[in-house]
Design an enzyme around this catalytic site. Structure first.
Site, PDB file in Angstrom:
ATOM      1  N   SER A   1      14.170   2.901  -4.258  1.00  0.00           N
ATOM      2  CA  SER A   1      14.325   1.706  -5.099  1.00  0.00           C
ATOM      3  C   SER A   1      15.500   1.796  -6.076  1.00  0.00           C
ATOM      4  O   SER A   1      16.164   0.787  -6.323  1.00  0.00           O
ATOM      5  CB  SER A   1      13.020   1.422  -5.849  1.00  0.00           C
TER       6      SER A   1
ATOM      7  N   ASP B   1       4.077  -7.201  -3.424  1.00  0.00           N
ATOM      8  CA  ASP B   1       3.934  -6.673  -2.062  1.00  0.00           C
ATOM      9  C   ASP B   1       3.453  -7.752  -1.089  1.00  0.00           C
ATOM     10  O   ASP B   1       3.882  -7.792   0.066  1.00  0.00           O
ATOM     11  CB  ASP B   1       2.927  -5.507  -2.041  1.00  0.00           C
TER      12      ASP B   1
ATOM     13  N   LYS C   1      -0.732   2.233  -8.945  1.00  0.00           N
ATOM     14  CA  LYS C   1      -0.777   0.766  -8.805  1.00  0.00           C
ATOM     15  C   LYS C   1      -2.099   0.151  -9.273  1.00  0.00           C
ATOM     16  O   LYS C   1      -2.128  -0.996  -9.704  1.00  0.00           O
ATOM     17  CB  LYS C   1      -0.530   0.365  -7.351  1.00  0.00           C
TER      18      LYS C   1
HETATM   19  P1  NAP Z   1      -3.443   4.320   0.191  1.00  0.00           P
HETATM   20  O1  NAP Z   1      -3.967   3.349  -0.807  1.00  0.00           O
HETATM   21  O2  NAP Z   1      -3.458   5.774  -0.092  1.00  0.00           O
HETATM   22  O3  NAP Z   1      -4.238   4.041   1.585  1.00  0.00           O
HETATM   23  C1  NAP Z   1      -4.021   4.860   2.700  1.00  0.00           C
HETATM   24  C2  NAP Z   1      -4.680   4.260   3.941  1.00  0.00           C
HETATM   25  O4  NAP Z   1      -4.307   5.049   5.067  1.00  0.00           O
HETATM   26  C3  NAP Z   1      -6.223   4.265   3.876  1.00  0.00           C
HETATM   27  O5  NAP Z   1      -6.696   3.125   4.569  1.00  0.00           O
HETATM   28  C4  NAP Z   1      -6.567   5.551   4.635  1.00  0.00           C
HETATM   29  O6  NAP Z   1      -7.835   5.517   5.266  1.00  0.00           O
HETATM   30  C5  NAP Z   1      -5.499   5.526   5.716  1.00  0.00           C
HETATM   31  N1  NAP Z   1      -5.233   6.844   6.281  1.00  0.00           N
HETATM   32  C6  NAP Z   1      -4.665   7.901   5.642  1.00  0.00           C
HETATM   33  N2  NAP Z   1      -4.565   8.943   6.492  1.00  0.00           N
HETATM   34  C7  NAP Z   1      -5.091   8.527   7.675  1.00  0.00           C
HETATM   35  C8  NAP Z   1      -5.271   9.156   8.932  1.00  0.00           C
HETATM   36  N3  NAP Z   1      -4.884  10.413   9.157  1.00  0.00           N
HETATM   37  N4  NAP Z   1      -5.823   8.428   9.937  1.00  0.00           N
HETATM   38  C9  NAP Z   1      -6.202   7.151   9.732  1.00  0.00           C
HETATM   39  N5  NAP Z   1      -6.066   6.508   8.561  1.00  0.00           N
HETATM   40  C10 NAP Z   1      -5.512   7.190   7.534  1.00  0.00           C
HETATM   41  O7  NAP Z   1      -1.894   4.005   0.542  1.00  0.00           O
HETATM   42  P2  NAP Z   1      -1.164   2.589   0.452  1.00  0.00           P
HETATM   43  O8  NAP Z   1      -0.546   2.417  -0.883  1.00  0.00           O
HETATM   44  O9  NAP Z   1      -2.099   1.561   0.960  1.00  0.00           O
HETATM   45  O10 NAP Z   1       0.056   2.803   1.488  1.00  0.00           O
HETATM   46  C11 NAP Z   1      -0.161   2.804   2.887  1.00  0.00           C
HETATM   47  C12 NAP Z   1       1.185   2.808   3.621  1.00  0.00           C
HETATM   48  O11 NAP Z   1       1.888   1.596   3.351  1.00  0.00           O
HETATM   49  C13 NAP Z   1       2.116   3.937   3.195  1.00  0.00           C
HETATM   50  O12 NAP Z   1       2.747   4.425   4.359  1.00  0.00           O
HETATM   51  C14 NAP Z   1       3.152   3.254   2.303  1.00  0.00           C
HETATM   52  O13 NAP Z   1       4.408   3.899   2.315  1.00  0.00           O
HETATM   53  C15 NAP Z   1       3.241   1.895   3.010  1.00  0.00           C
HETATM   54  N6  NAP Z   1       3.753   0.846   2.119  1.00  0.00           N
HETATM   55  C16 NAP Z   1       4.916   0.227   2.487  1.00  0.00           C
HETATM   56  C17 NAP Z   1       5.428  -0.780   1.697  1.00  0.00           C
HETATM   57  C18 NAP Z   1       6.709  -1.464   2.106  1.00  0.00           C
HETATM   58  O14 NAP Z   1       7.307  -2.129   1.261  1.00  0.00           O
HETATM   59  N7  NAP Z   1       7.121  -1.349   3.359  1.00  0.00           N
HETATM   60  C19 NAP Z   1       4.762  -1.198   0.531  1.00  0.00           C
HETATM   61  C20 NAP Z   1       3.557  -0.557   0.188  1.00  0.00           C
HETATM   62  C21 NAP Z   1       3.074   0.480   0.994  1.00  0.00           C
HETATM   63  P3  NAP Z   1      -9.164   6.005   4.477  1.00  0.00           P
HETATM   64  O15 NAP Z   1      -9.572   4.848   3.606  1.00  0.00           O
HETATM   65  O16 NAP Z   1     -10.153   6.283   5.550  1.00  0.00           O
HETATM   66  O17 NAP Z   1      -8.793   7.217   3.685  1.00  0.00           O
END
Ligand code: NAP
Length: 290
Positions: free
Chosen positions: A33, A118, A82
């Site tokens: 960012s 987002d 967040k």
């Molecule tokens: P988070 O709140 O930590 O949630 C993680 C999610 O991934 C949960 O649903 C978790 O499942 C699941 N997960 C983690 N490890 C896993 C595995 N080995 N197998 C299956 N499911 C798994 O993270 P977040 O903030 O939502 O971010 C998620 C992704 O979105 C990240 O890669 C982040 O970089 C991306 N993102 C991208 C943008 C963009 O602008 N492109 C913006 C925001 C986020 P459980 O609930 O079962 O633990």
């Protein structure tokens, strides 16, 4: 005295009058960012600079109140803050309240206002990069974390007909669905286990990958390649090198896109909140691709 900021094409300089925007996260070293926003400030000739702050969770409250004390314009908020940051701002936008997470703070007239860009960032990128309309469609969302909540909110606000949430932990998917079902009673909602049997891809117009699977090189696809088919579009929030899911989508000839566009658009929306100016989206994208 002025100081030249590294990674600022266009020669952004810090002066006495420079206005500051920050990033609150832990860690923040990996964040792209600063390059994206500093390139945008420089392109528009705005005397702003964007600075990353590594804030451990136990210092978040002091850091947020410090934004007001220091008179900064605002901040982005990233993992792991967040959700917790909601308790420390003075006001929430309707989207931030619905999603239950803040990714942008604006310090405006002495108050700290929490936004979530987002959801709208995702909606813009999804439409632009896949060419698929949200209105009237059914969608499968993988994941039930903060990013998945933003995607689900975007789909509901964008007029989707139905949303199925598939998560590794089924109770978490159920909780997410229950929360949104109360707010959007007309949509068809369901929750399934990611490891269980999923409805056919033909039931959906799009699948949105919002788990963290794919962030590490060598991560497998959270969906078997054989599940993809028909005209289902695939959007993977993970940005950077194409994930196993995107490679499988490419092989099977279905429309697909990675999360770079969402990163650009959520940043562009934050930029406008802080500066009141239309963001130079192409400059921001180029800074990320550089
Ligand atoms: P988070 O709140 O930590 O949630 C993680 C999610 O991934 C949960 O649903 C978790 O499942 C699941 N997960 C983690 N490890 C896993 C595995 N080995 N197998 C299956 N499911 C798994 O993270 P977040 O903030 O939502 O971010 C998620 C992704 O979105 C990240 O890669 C982040 O970089 C991306 N993102 C991208 C943008 C963009 O602008 N492109 C913006 C925001 C986020 P459980 O609930 O079962 O633990």
């Amino acid at each position: 005295m002025t100081a030249r900021l590294r990674g600022s094409p266009g020669g952004l300089q810090v002066r006495g009058a420079t206005r500051v925007v920050g990033l609150l996260g832990y860690p923040v070293r990996h964040s792209r960012s600063p390059e994206m926003h500093n390139a945008a400030f420089a392109a528009l000739g705005l005397d702003f600079c964007y600075v990353p702050f590594a804030v451990p969770p136990d210092a978040l409250k002091a850091a947020v109140r410090g934004l007001a004390a220091l008179g900064v314009v605002g901040a982005n908020v990233t993992i792991p803050h967040k959700e917790l940051v909601i308790s420390y701002v003075d006001e929430l936008s309707p989207e931030a309240r619905l999603i239950g997470a803040v990714n942008t703070i604006h310090h405006h007239r002495g108050r700290l206002i929490g936004y979530n860009t987002d959801a709208t960032g995702f909606l813009r990128a999804f439409r632009e990069d896949t060419g698929v309309a949200v209105r009237g469609g059914r969608f499968l969302v993988l994941g039930a974390g903060g990013a998945a909540r933003a995607v689900v909110a975007a789909l509901a606000l964008g007029g989707a007909r139905g949303v199925t949430v598939a998560n590794r932990s089924l109770p978490k998917a159920r909780r997410l669905v229950a929360r949104f079902r109360r707010a959007f009673t007309r949509l068809d909602w369901s929750a399934v286990a990611l490891s269980g049997e999923l409805p056919s891809s033909r039931s959906f117009r799009g699948v949105i990958q919002a788990t963290s699977v794919g962030m590490a090189p060598g991560d497998p696809s959270p969906l078997p390649a054989t599940w993809l088919g028909g005209s289902v579009a695939v959007y993977d929030l993970v940005y950077g090198a194409p994930t196993a899911l995107l490679r499988a989508a490419k092989t099977r000839g279905v429309p697909h896109a990675g999360g770079l566009g969402m990163l650009v658009h959520q940043g562009a929306l934050a930029f406008t909140i802080w500066t009141g100016r239309r963001a130079p989206v192409d400059v921001m994208r180029a800074a990320l691709l550089a």
